[in-house]
Design a protein around this motif. Sequence first.
Motif, PDB file in Angstrom:
ATOM      1  N   ALA A  38     -29.446 -41.003 -37.675  1.00 29.71           N
ATOM      2  CA  ALA A  38     -30.415 -41.761 -36.870  1.00 29.71           C
ATOM      3  C   ALA A  38     -30.249 -43.256 -37.086  1.00 29.71           C
ATOM      4  O   ALA A  38     -30.296 -44.042 -36.129  1.00 29.71           O
ATOM      5  N   GLU A  41     -27.171 -44.401 -35.247  1.00 29.64           N
ATOM      6  CA  GLU A  41     -27.401 -44.434 -33.805  1.00 29.64           C
ATOM      7  C   GLU A  41     -28.192 -45.675 -33.404  1.00 29.64           C
ATOM      8  O   GLU A  41     -27.966 -46.257 -32.348  1.00 29.64           O
ATOM      9  N   GLN A  42     -29.108 -46.111 -34.250  1.00 31.15           N
ATOM     10  CA  GLN A  42     -29.940 -47.277 -33.936  1.00 31.15           C
ATOM     11  C   GLN A  42     -29.126 -48.565 -33.856  1.00 31.15           C
ATOM     12  O   GLN A  42     -29.592 -49.558 -33.324  1.00 31.15           O
ATOM     13  N   THR A  44     -26.301 -48.786 -32.180  1.00 28.78           N
ATOM     14  CA  THR A  44     -25.531 -48.793 -30.942  1.00 28.78           C
ATOM     15  C   THR A  44     -26.254 -49.590 -29.864  1.00 28.78           C
ATOM     16  O   THR A  44     -27.480 -49.699 -29.862  1.00 28.78           O
ATOM     17  N   THR A  46     -26.490 -48.808 -26.715  1.00 25.14           N
ATOM     18  CA  THR A  46     -27.246 -47.896 -25.850  1.00 25.14           C
ATOM     19  C   THR A  46     -28.649 -47.691 -26.393  1.00 25.14           C
ATOM     20  O   THR A  46     -29.637 -47.767 -25.658  1.00 25.14           O
ATOM     21  N   TRP A  47     -28.748 -47.438 -27.685  1.00 25.64           N
ATOM     22  CA  TRP A  47     -30.053 -47.208 -28.309  1.00 25.64           C
ATOM     23  C   TRP A  47     -30.899 -48.475 -28.224  1.00 25.64           C
ATOM     24  O   TRP A  47     -32.090 -48.417 -27.920  1.00 25.64           O
ATOM     25  N   LYS A  48     -30.278 -49.617 -28.486  1.00 20.15           N
ATOM     26  CA  LYS A  48     -31.028 -50.883 -28.451  1.00 20.15           C
ATOM     27  C   LYS A  48     -31.579 -51.158 -27.057  1.00 20.15           C
ATOM     28  O   LYS A  48     -32.698 -51.656 -26.913  1.00 20.15           O
ATOM     29  N   LYS A  50     -32.373 -48.869 -24.735  1.00 18.46           N
ATOM     30  CA  LYS A  50     -33.488 -47.947 -24.496  1.00 18.46           C
ATOM     31  C   LYS A  50     -34.730 -48.388 -25.263  1.00 18.46           C
ATOM     32  O   LYS A  50     -35.843 -48.337 -24.755  1.00 18.46           O
ATOM     33  N   TYR A  51     -34.539 -48.838 -26.507  1.00 14.88           N
ATOM     34  CA  TYR A  51     -35.687 -49.233 -27.311  1.00 14.88           C
ATOM     35  C   TYR A  51     -36.326 -50.512 -26.773  1.00 14.88           C
ATOM     36  O   TYR A  51     -37.544 -50.673 -26.840  1.00 14.88           O
TER      37      TYR A  51
END
Length: 74
Positions: A38, A41-42, A44, A46-48, A50-51
């Motif tokens: 996890a 992944e944070q 990446t 993409t994750w940033k 979305k967040y």
Amino acid sequence: MVRTCRPCPFQEQCTTSALGRRILTLRPREPHEALVRARAEQKTETWKAKYALRAGVEGTINQALDITGMRRAR
């Protein structure tokens, strides 16, 4: 633990604990590996992305709740 963590010349480099001891938390393997995945992944993009969207929405909702006092409504 007290027997093994006696004061030594390197204690200030080892810990900032008021008691002068280190405490290690060892989690079971599966939860630890899930946490590591996890956290990776944070990092990446993409994750940033979305967040960032979620953070904006949550900020708006929080502001609306603070202004209207809806948390205390029945």
